[in-house]
Design a protein around this motif. Structure first.
Motif, PDB file in Angstrom:
ATOM      1  N   ASP A 203      35.846  39.050  38.042  1.00 46.46           N
ATOM      2  CA  ASP A 203      35.153  39.829  37.171  1.00 46.46           C
ATOM      3  C   ASP A 203      34.907  38.930  35.918  1.00 46.46           C
ATOM      4  OD1 ASP A 203      32.992  41.153  35.916  1.00 46.46           O
ATOM      5  OD2 ASP A 203      34.005  43.584  36.479  1.00 46.46           O
ATOM      6  N   ALA A 204      33.860  38.210  34.915  1.00 50.07           N
ATOM      7  CA  ALA A 204      34.204  37.580  33.964  1.00 50.07           C
ATOM      8  C   ALA A 204      34.245  38.583  33.256  1.00 50.07           C
ATOM      9  CB  ALA A 204      32.668  36.904  33.843  1.00 50.07           C
ATOM     10  N   THR A 205      33.556  39.991  32.847  1.00 48.16           N
ATOM     11  CA  THR A 205      33.831  41.379  32.072  1.00 48.16           C
ATOM     12  C   THR A 205      34.756  41.326  31.698  1.00 48.16           C
ATOM     13  OG1 THR A 205      33.519  43.023  33.088  1.00 48.16           O
ATOM     14  CG2 THR A 205      31.488  41.383  32.707  1.00 48.16           C
ATOM     15  N   GLN A 206      36.393  41.720  32.241  1.00 46.61           N
ATOM     16  CA  GLN A 206      37.584  41.356  31.923  1.00 46.61           C
ATOM     17  C   GLN A 206      37.973  40.242  31.011  1.00 46.61           C
ATOM     18  OE1 GLN A 206      40.359  41.356  35.532  1.00 46.61           O
ATOM     19  NE2 GLN A 206      38.770  39.410  36.191  1.00 46.61           N
ATOM     20  N   PHE A 207      37.293  39.402  31.040  1.00 49.62           N
ATOM     21  CA  PHE A 207      37.807  38.594  29.973  1.00 49.62           C
ATOM     22  C   PHE A 207      37.289  38.174  28.259  1.00 49.62           C
ATOM     23  CE2 PHE A 207      38.125  36.608  34.304  1.00 49.62           C
ATOM     24  CZ  PHE A 207      40.138  36.812  34.152  1.00 49.62           C
ATOM     25  N   ASP A 208      36.142  39.192  28.055  1.00 47.69           N
ATOM     26  CA  ASP A 208      35.629  39.222  27.575  1.00 47.69           C
ATOM     27  C   ASP A 208      35.813  40.212  26.356  1.00 47.69           C
ATOM     28  OD1 ASP A 208      33.165  38.711  25.359  1.00 47.69           O
ATOM     29  OD2 ASP A 208      31.632  39.163  26.646  1.00 47.69           O
ATOM     30  N   PRO A 209      36.666  40.016  25.647  1.00 45.49           N
ATOM     31  CA  PRO A 209      36.647  41.306  24.265  1.00 45.49           C
ATOM     32  C   PRO A 209      35.474  41.913  24.198  1.00 45.49           C
ATOM     33  CG  PRO A 209      37.318  38.700  23.147  1.00 45.49           C
ATOM     34  CD  PRO A 209      36.495  38.425  24.971  1.00 45.49           C
ATOM     35  N   GLU A 210      34.207  41.251  23.746  1.00 40.65           N
ATOM     36  CA  GLU A 210      33.274  41.935  24.125  1.00 40.65           C
ATOM     37  C   GLU A 210      32.057  42.979  23.899  1.00 40.65           C
ATOM     38  OE1 GLU A 210      31.774  41.635  20.145  1.00 40.65           O
ATOM     39  OE2 GLU A 210      33.463  40.248  20.225  1.00 40.65           O
TER      40      GLU A 210
ATOM     41  N   SER B 235      44.442  38.667  33.321  1.00 37.47           N
ATOM     42  CA  SER B 235      44.079  37.108  32.625  1.00 37.47           C
ATOM     43  C   SER B 235      43.621  35.619  33.157  1.00 37.47           C
ATOM     44  CB  SER B 235      45.565  36.850  32.554  1.00 37.47           C
ATOM     45  OG  SER B 235      46.499  36.238  33.699  1.00 37.47           O
ATOM     46  N   ALA B 236      43.464  34.692  33.473  1.00 39.60           N
ATOM     47  CA  ALA B 236      42.733  34.021  34.254  1.00 39.60           C
ATOM     48  C   ALA B 236      43.957  33.774  35.023  1.00 39.60           C
ATOM     49  CB  ALA B 236      42.007  32.846  33.412  1.00 39.60           C
ATOM     50  N   ASP B 237      44.604  34.025  35.201  1.00 39.81           N
ATOM     51  CA  ASP B 237      46.027  33.561  35.980  1.00 39.81           C
ATOM     52  C   ASP B 237      46.459  34.382  37.180  1.00 39.81           C
ATOM     53  OD1 ASP B 237      46.350  30.615  34.913  1.00 39.81           O
ATOM     54  OD2 ASP B 237      48.264  31.546  33.623  1.00 39.81           O
ATOM     55  N   ALA B 238      46.340  35.863  36.045  1.00 40.12           N
ATOM     56  CA  ALA B 238      46.262  37.413  37.410  1.00 40.12           C
ATOM     57  C   ALA B 238      45.190  37.277  37.393  1.00 40.12           C
ATOM     58  CB  ALA B 238      47.910  37.394  36.678  1.00 40.12           C
ATOM     59  N   PRO B 239      43.931  38.103  37.366  1.00 38.68           N
ATOM     60  CA  PRO B 239      42.888  38.713  37.297  1.00 38.68           C
ATOM     61  C   PRO B 239      43.424  40.025  37.928  1.00 38.68           C
ATOM     62  CG  PRO B 239      42.230  36.928  38.575  1.00 38.68           C
ATOM     63  CD  PRO B 239      43.230  36.878  38.435  1.00 38.68           C
ATOM     64  N   ARG B 240      42.598  41.123  37.569  1.00 34.49           N
ATOM     65  CA  ARG B 240      42.655  42.469  38.086  1.00 34.49           C
ATOM     66  C   ARG B 240      41.568  43.058  38.732  1.00 34.49           C
ATOM     67  NH1 ARG B 240      45.744  45.503  33.430  1.00 34.49           N
ATOM     68  NH2 ARG B 240      46.220  47.625  35.102  1.00 34.49           N
ATOM     69  N   TRP B 241      40.882  42.254  38.009  1.00 31.82           N
ATOM     70  CA  TRP B 241      39.850  42.750  38.503  1.00 31.82           C
ATOM     71  C   TRP B 241      38.342  41.972  39.276  1.00 31.82           C
ATOM     72  CZ3 TRP B 241      40.123  47.747  38.553  1.00 31.82           C
ATOM     73  CH2 TRP B 241      40.731  48.174  37.582  1.00 31.82           C
ATOM     74  N   CYS B 242      38.014  42.061  40.357  1.00 42.75           N
ATOM     75  CA  CYS B 242      36.798  40.697  40.985  1.00 42.75           C
ATOM     76  C   CYS B 242      35.993  42.252  40.776  1.00 42.75           C
ATOM     77  CB  CYS B 242      37.387  40.853  42.755  1.00 42.75           C
ATOM     78  SG  CYS B 242      37.540  42.085  43.194  1.00 42.75           S
ATOM     79  N   CYS B 243      34.811  41.255  41.504  1.00 38.84           N
ATOM     80  CA  CYS B 243      33.617  41.831  42.140  1.00 38.84           C
ATOM     81  C   CYS B 243      33.037  41.439  42.743  1.00 38.84           C
ATOM     82  CB  CYS B 243      32.664  41.609  40.253  1.00 38.84           C
ATOM     83  SG  CYS B 243      32.382  40.440  39.676  1.00 38.84           S
ATOM     84  N   VAL B 244      32.120  41.852  43.771  1.00 35.33           N
ATOM     85  CA  VAL B 244      31.280  40.885  44.640  1.00 35.33           C
ATOM     86  C   VAL B 244      29.397  40.182  43.442  1.00 35.33           C
ATOM     87  CG1 VAL B 244      32.196  41.090  46.114  1.00 35.33           C
ATOM     88  CG2 VAL B 244      30.067  42.816  45.230  1.00 35.33           C
ATOM     89  N   ASP B 245      28.230  39.242  44.274  1.00 36.94           N
ATOM     90  CA  ASP B 245      27.229  39.548  44.119  1.00 36.94           C
ATOM     91  C   ASP B 245      26.490  39.992  44.618  1.00 36.94           C
ATOM     92  OD1 ASP B 245      28.226  37.954  41.862  1.00 36.94           O
ATOM     93  OD2 ASP B 245      28.002  36.229  43.209  1.00 36.94           O
ATOM     94  N   VAL B 246      25.195  40.661  44.029  1.00 37.82           N
ATOM     95  CA  VAL B 246      24.079  41.000  45.324  1.00 37.82           C
ATOM     96  C   VAL B 246      23.278  40.423  45.238  1.00 37.82           C
ATOM     97  CG1 VAL B 246      25.626  43.920  45.593  1.00 37.82           C
ATOM     98  CG2 VAL B 246      23.525  42.972  43.721  1.00 37.82           C
ATOM     99  N   ARG B 247      22.058  40.855  46.434  1.00 42.01           N
ATOM    100  CA  ARG B 247      20.380  40.469  45.827  1.00 42.01           C
ATOM    101  C   ARG B 247      20.093  41.723  46.329  1.00 42.01           C
ATOM    102  NH1 ARG B 247      19.881  35.030  48.493  1.00 42.01           N
ATOM    103  NH2 ARG B 247      20.970  34.267  46.603  1.00 42.01           N
TER     104      ARG B 247
END
Length: 154
Positions: free
Chosen positions: A77-84, A93-105
């Motif tokens: 999940d890219a939002t975990q890395f965005d300080p904003e 961290s990018a090396d050890a991300p804690r959060w994930c997501c899936v994409d939906v349509r």
């Protein structure tokens, strides 16, 4: 591979079924989930092709507002890395991300099925989202519950 069914909650002010309907070919990242149990369902159990009941939450008229489909495997999940971002996680961290997501349509917009309306439908008594105290943003839906809801929606 057995198709699975899910109920995924989103605040309509953040992402609504109307947002998906406006761009039916767009892929939406189901980001911002910060509960380990919900994350684990996305990471370990969701598969491409799984069907989703799209639930509007934290709003004046909560309930099932539409149907979506999982179109990707779990990814960071890219939002975990965005300080904003309100979902920023400084321990991730990018090396050890804690959060994930899936994409939906988007699949379809449906008439709103409120929690009260769902409780009135025989066969849905054990639906996780209707259980007292349930706060998870992602819950499994049984094939039987899915069939009952789809039949009810016509």
């Amino acid at each position: 591979m057995q198709e699975r069914y899910w109920l995924m909650k989103s605040e309509p002010d953040d992402t609504s079924i109307d947002d998906l309907a406006r761009e039916p070919q767009r892929v939406f990242a189901w980001s911002g989930v910060r509960n380990y149990q919900a994350r684990n369902m996305m990471r370990d159990a969701m598969q491409i092709g799984d069907q989703v009941l799209f639930w509007h939450s934290s709003c004046p008229a909560p309930g099932i507002a539409g149907v979506a489909e999982v179109v990707s495997s779990a990814h960071p999940d890219a939002t975990q890395f965005d300080p904003e971002s309100p979902y920023f996680d400084p321990k991730s961290s990018a090396d050890a991300p804690r959060w994930c997501c899936v994409d939906v349509r988007f699949v379809a917009k449906t008439p709103l099925l409120s929690p009260a309306a769902l409780r009135a439908i025989p066969g849905l008594e054990e639906m996780v989202v209707l259980k007292r105290g349930n706060r998870l943003s992602i819950t499994p839906v049984s094939p039987q519950q899915w069939a009952i809801i789809m039949e009810h929606l016509g």
